[in-house]
Design an enzyme around this catalytic site. Structure first.
Site, PDB file in Angstrom:
ATOM      1  N   GLY A 126     -13.657 -12.205   8.874  1.00 20.40           N
ATOM      2  CA  GLY A 126     -12.262 -12.047   8.456  1.00 20.40           C
ATOM      3  C   GLY A 126     -11.479 -13.323   8.734  1.00 20.40           C
ATOM      4  O   GLY A 126     -12.032 -14.317   9.228  1.00 20.40           O
ATOM      5  N   LEU A 151      -9.060 -14.114  10.962  1.00 18.27           N
ATOM      6  CA  LEU A 151      -9.031 -14.522  12.366  1.00 18.27           C
ATOM      7  C   LEU A 151     -10.450 -14.729  12.897  1.00 18.27           C
ATOM      8  O   LEU A 151     -10.704 -15.662  13.666  1.00 18.27           O
ATOM      9  CB  LEU A 151      -8.307 -13.448  13.198  1.00 18.27           C
ATOM     10  CG  LEU A 151      -8.280 -13.651  14.710  1.00 18.27           C
ATOM     11  CD1 LEU A 151      -7.570 -14.959  15.083  1.00 18.27           C
ATOM     12  CD2 LEU A 151      -7.582 -12.471  15.399  1.00 18.27           C
ATOM     13  N   TYR A 192      -9.109  -2.137   8.959  1.00 14.97           N
ATOM     14  CA  TYR A 192      -8.600  -1.987   7.595  1.00 14.97           C
ATOM     15  C   TYR A 192      -7.178  -2.539   7.659  1.00 14.97           C
ATOM     16  O   TYR A 192      -6.270  -1.886   8.172  1.00 14.97           O
ATOM     17  CB  TYR A 192      -8.633  -0.504   7.234  1.00 14.97           C
ATOM     18  CG  TYR A 192      -8.177  -0.152   5.829  1.00 14.97           C
ATOM     19  CD1 TYR A 192      -8.269  -1.053   4.766  1.00 14.97           C
ATOM     20  CD2 TYR A 192      -7.682   1.125   5.559  1.00 14.97           C
ATOM     21  CE1 TYR A 192      -7.862  -0.707   3.494  1.00 14.97           C
ATOM     22  CE2 TYR A 192      -7.276   1.483   4.278  1.00 14.97           C
ATOM     23  CZ  TYR A 192      -7.363   0.557   3.257  1.00 14.97           C
ATOM     24  OH  TYR A 192      -6.950   0.922   1.987  1.00 14.97           O
ATOM     25  N   THR A 193      -7.005  -3.785   7.191  1.00 16.94           N
ATOM     26  CA  THR A 193      -5.757  -4.516   7.439  1.00 16.94           C
ATOM     27  C   THR A 193      -4.775  -4.490   6.262  1.00 16.94           C
ATOM     28  O   THR A 193      -3.713  -5.104   6.344  1.00 16.94           O
ATOM     29  CB  THR A 193      -6.054  -5.982   7.805  1.00 16.94           C
ATOM     30  OG1 THR A 193      -6.877  -6.546   6.768  1.00 16.94           O
ATOM     31  CG2 THR A 193      -6.762  -6.106   9.127  1.00 16.94           C
ATOM     32  N   THR A 195      -1.269  -4.989  16.897  1.00 16.91           N
ATOM     33  CA  THR A 195      -0.238  -5.485  15.999  1.00 16.91           C
ATOM     34  C   THR A 195       1.188  -5.131  16.433  1.00 16.91           C
ATOM     35  O   THR A 195       1.397  -4.119  17.124  1.00 16.91           O
ATOM     36  CB  THR A 195      -0.499  -4.894  14.590  1.00 16.91           C
ATOM     37  OG1 THR A 195       0.638  -5.099  13.761  1.00 16.91           O
ATOM     38  CG2 THR A 195      -0.742  -3.383  14.649  1.00 16.91           C
ATOM     39  N   TYR A 214      -0.848   2.413   9.092  1.00 17.69           N
ATOM     40  CA  TYR A 214      -1.542   1.280   9.716  1.00 17.69           C
ATOM     41  C   TYR A 214      -1.153   1.177  11.194  1.00 17.69           C
ATOM     42  O   TYR A 214      -2.012   1.098  12.077  1.00 17.69           O
ATOM     43  CB  TYR A 214      -1.192  -0.016   8.978  1.00 17.69           C
ATOM     44  CG  TYR A 214      -1.711  -1.279   9.635  1.00 17.69           C
ATOM     45  CD1 TYR A 214      -3.068  -1.599   9.621  1.00 17.69           C
ATOM     46  CD2 TYR A 214      -0.839  -2.163  10.285  1.00 17.69           C
ATOM     47  CE1 TYR A 214      -3.536  -2.757  10.228  1.00 17.69           C
ATOM     48  CE2 TYR A 214      -1.306  -3.324  10.889  1.00 17.69           C
ATOM     49  CZ  TYR A 214      -2.651  -3.617  10.855  1.00 17.69           C
ATOM     50  OH  TYR A 214      -3.112  -4.767  11.473  1.00 17.69           O
ATOM     51  N   LYS A 269      -3.636   1.765  14.426  1.00 20.83           N
ATOM     52  CA  LYS A 269      -3.894   0.694  15.396  1.00 20.83           C
ATOM     53  C   LYS A 269      -3.471   1.121  16.808  1.00 20.83           C
ATOM     54  O   LYS A 269      -4.117   0.778  17.794  1.00 20.83           O
ATOM     55  CB  LYS A 269      -3.157  -0.593  14.988  1.00 20.83           C
ATOM     56  CG  LYS A 269      -3.631  -1.240  13.704  1.00 20.83           C
ATOM     57  CD  LYS A 269      -5.019  -1.853  13.785  1.00 20.83           C
ATOM     58  CE  LYS A 269      -5.104  -3.062  14.674  1.00 20.83           C
ATOM     59  NZ  LYS A 269      -6.470  -3.673  14.661  1.00 20.83           N
TER      60      LYS A 269
HETATM   61  N1  LIG Z   1      -3.360 -10.210   9.545  1.00 22.53           N
HETATM   62  C1  LIG Z   1      -2.309  -9.969  10.333  1.00 22.53           C
HETATM   63  O1  LIG Z   1      -1.165 -10.342  10.020  1.00 22.53           O
HETATM   64  C2  LIG Z   1      -2.510  -9.250  11.637  1.00 22.53           C
HETATM   65  C3  LIG Z   1      -1.388  -9.027  12.453  1.00 22.53           C
HETATM   66  C4  LIG Z   1      -1.571  -8.358  13.666  1.00 22.53           C
HETATM   67  C5  LIG Z   1      -2.823  -7.918  14.050  1.00 22.53           C
HETATM   68  N2  LIG Z   1      -3.886  -8.129  13.227  1.00 22.53           N
HETATM   69  C6  LIG Z   1      -5.196  -7.624  13.666  1.00 22.53           C
HETATM   70  O2  LIG Z   1      -6.052  -8.738  13.883  1.00 22.53           O
HETATM   71  C7  LIG Z   1      -7.397  -8.411  13.526  1.00 22.53           C
HETATM   72  C8  LIG Z   1      -7.935  -9.450  12.547  1.00 22.53           C
HETATM   73  O3  LIG Z   1      -7.086  -9.474  11.400  1.00 22.53           O
HETATM   74  P1  LIG Z   1      -7.479 -10.296  10.087  1.00 22.53           P
HETATM   75  O4  LIG Z   1      -6.219 -10.538   9.351  1.00 22.53           O
HETATM   76  O5  LIG Z   1      -8.382 -11.437  10.433  1.00 22.53           O
HETATM   77  O6  LIG Z   1      -8.298  -9.183   9.294  1.00 22.53           O
HETATM   78  P2  LIG Z   1      -9.303  -9.324   8.071  1.00 22.53           P
HETATM   79  O7  LIG Z   1      -9.250 -10.692   7.493  1.00 22.53           O
HETATM   80  O8  LIG Z   1      -9.026  -8.163   7.174  1.00 22.53           O
HETATM   81  O9  LIG Z   1     -10.720  -9.153   8.779  1.00 22.53           O
HETATM   82  C9  LIG Z   1     -11.203  -7.918   9.188  1.00 22.53           C
HETATM   83  C10 LIG Z   1     -12.702  -7.950   9.017  1.00 22.53           C
HETATM   84  O10 LIG Z   1     -13.229  -6.654   9.409  1.00 22.53           O
HETATM   85  C11 LIG Z   1     -14.186  -6.259   8.440  1.00 22.53           C
HETATM   86  N3  LIG Z   1     -14.307  -4.810   8.414  1.00 22.53           N
HETATM   87  C12 LIG Z   1     -13.535  -3.918   7.720  1.00 22.53           C
HETATM   88  N4  LIG Z   1     -13.998  -2.665   7.908  1.00 22.53           N
HETATM   89  C13 LIG Z   1     -15.061  -2.760   8.739  1.00 22.53           C
HETATM   90  C14 LIG Z   1     -15.972  -1.814   9.295  1.00 22.53           C
HETATM   91  N5  LIG Z   1     -15.868  -0.506   9.012  1.00 22.53           N
HETATM   92  N6  LIG Z   1     -16.959  -2.246  10.108  1.00 22.53           N
HETATM   93  C15 LIG Z   1     -17.092  -3.572  10.371  1.00 22.53           C
HETATM   94  N7  LIG Z   1     -16.277  -4.522   9.861  1.00 22.53           N
HETATM   95  C16 LIG Z   1     -15.274  -4.118   9.055  1.00 22.53           C
HETATM   96  C17 LIG Z   1     -13.616  -6.795   7.146  1.00 22.53           C
HETATM   97  O11 LIG Z   1     -14.602  -6.809   6.144  1.00 22.53           O
HETATM   98  P3  LIG Z   1     -14.146  -6.648   4.588  1.00 22.53           P
HETATM   99  O12 LIG Z   1     -13.201  -7.784   4.322  1.00 22.53           O
HETATM  100  O13 LIG Z   1     -15.433  -6.709   3.851  1.00 22.53           O
HETATM  101  O14 LIG Z   1     -13.438  -5.320   4.512  1.00 22.53           O
HETATM  102  C18 LIG Z   1     -13.138  -8.177   7.560  1.00 22.53           C
HETATM  103  O15 LIG Z   1     -14.162  -9.139   7.495  1.00 22.53           O
HETATM  104  C19 LIG Z   1      -7.335  -6.986  12.958  1.00 22.53           C
HETATM  105  O16 LIG Z   1      -7.718  -6.086  13.969  1.00 22.53           O
HETATM  106  C20 LIG Z   1      -5.871  -6.780  12.601  1.00 22.53           C
HETATM  107  O17 LIG Z   1      -5.488  -5.414  12.682  1.00 22.53           O
HETATM  108  C21 LIG Z   1      -3.758  -8.786  12.044  1.00 22.53           C
END
Ligand SMILES: NC(=O)c1ccc[n+]([C@@H]2O[C@H](COP(=O)([O-])OP(=O)(O)OC[C@H]3O[C@@H](n4cnc5c(N)ncnc54)[C@H](OP(=O)(O)O)[C@@H]3O)[C@@H](O)[C@H]2O)c1
Length: 287
Positions: free
Chosen positions: A11, A13, A64-65, A104, A128, A132
């Protein structure tokens, strides 16, 4: 040598974090898994795979973001963001590993009007956020040695995010409408990865808020992106969240107070505008 497992490694991050941990002077063995290696919705398989690997630390970024997608697919949101964390925590428990869970600002309702502390009560507005928050509870209740890192408004080199979306739209349109009634701190995934590495290697536990310094609205952030990337001919119009009409409600004010991180590690993340400049420079070199 510490063995660190990162789940969700492909993903936005995850890619930066794996790079950061691999280049750190702590010489850890870093293993990255994503959906093709493990589906955290599957209890038995998740538990067994983690226990067999015997990591010292499990960092769960898998989620699931898609915030609006979660609103429409509640079952999927809870299966991954809450039950998935329970399965990862069971695996960590079985091999005595520490669990690190990324959460988050969307667990807060945004009504506080000053930066949120780690001890403030969550009151999520969206599916969401609720999923979380449940994930946080599982990690904390099940694994004594847990670390919850809450962050917000992430952007980075890999994957789609607000910055890439603004740059793409600026190629297609002369006028962009951006919401002006949500306040937060845009956070660069490279800076966050460095902070996660510091927290892990200082054996921190409990809840920590981590974000770049200073605050802004999405509208101000959008203007800065356009200005710093030289897209001067594009006009930006401020609109309300109501006018945008997204399925999931967002907190109006979700700035995170990061003083605990500063107190316990001495680290403060730089202002978001400085981080954005760096990101845009790197992005220009990459694309
Ligand atoms: N983005 C933000 O602004 C933000 C803000 C606050 C907190 N966060 C938290 O930070 C973390 C990283 O965020 P990110 O933006 O890097 O997220 P991301 O790019 O969506 O990455 C999440 C990864 O998890 C994988 N994944 C999804 N369902 C899964 C499952 N059932 N089993 C194993 N892997 C699975 C996804 O694969 P697919 O892509 O193939 O689905 C993706 O590679 C998350 O926990 C998110 O909630 C994010």
């Amino acid at each position: 040598m510490k063995r660190i497992l990162v789940i969700g490694a492909k993903g936005m991050l995850g890619r930066d974090l794996v790079e950061m941990l691999q280049s750190s002077s702590h010489h850890s063995e870093v293993i990255g898994w994503d959906l093709e290696d493990i589906d955290i919705r599957e209890e038995e398989n998740t538990l067994t795979k983690i226990a067999n690997l015997r990591p010292h630390i499990v960092i769960n970024l898998a989620a699931y973001t898609d915030v609006d997608g979660c609103e429409l697919h509640e079952e999927k949101a809870f299966a991954i963001n809450a039950e998935g964390v329970r399965h990862v925590a069971l695996g960590a428990l079985r091999c005595g590993a520490k669990i690190v869970y990324l959460s988050t600002d969307y667990i807060f309702d945004g009504k506080k009007k000053e930066p949120y502390l780690e001890i403030d009560s969550p009151n999520p507005l969206s599916v969401y956020g609720r999923s979380k928050w449940r994930g946080e509870q599982y990690a904390q209740e099940m694994v004594e040695d847990s670390l919850i890192i809450r962050t917000q408004w992430l952007y980075g080199k890999y994957g789609n995010n607000f910055v890439t979306s603004i740059l793409r739209q600026a190629k297609e349109k002369k006028v962009l409408s951006i919401v002006n009634d949500q306040i937060g701190s845009p956070t660069y995934s490279v800076d966050l990865s460095r902070a996660i590495s510091v927290l892990i290697h200082s054996d921190a536990r409990g809840i920590f808020h981590v974000a770049n310094s200073d605050l802004c609205s999405w509208y101000t952030f959008g203007q800065a992106i356009l200005k710093l990337s030289g897209r001067v001919g594009v006009r930006v119009i401020p609109i309300s969240s109501k006018e945008l009409g997204r399925p999931a409600p967002r907190p109006a004010y979700s700035v995170l107070n990061t003083q605990k991180m500063k107190r316990e590690t001495g680290m403060t993340l730089r202002p978001w505008s400085e981080a954005l400049k760096d990101y845009l420079l790197i992005r220009d070199r990459l694309f």
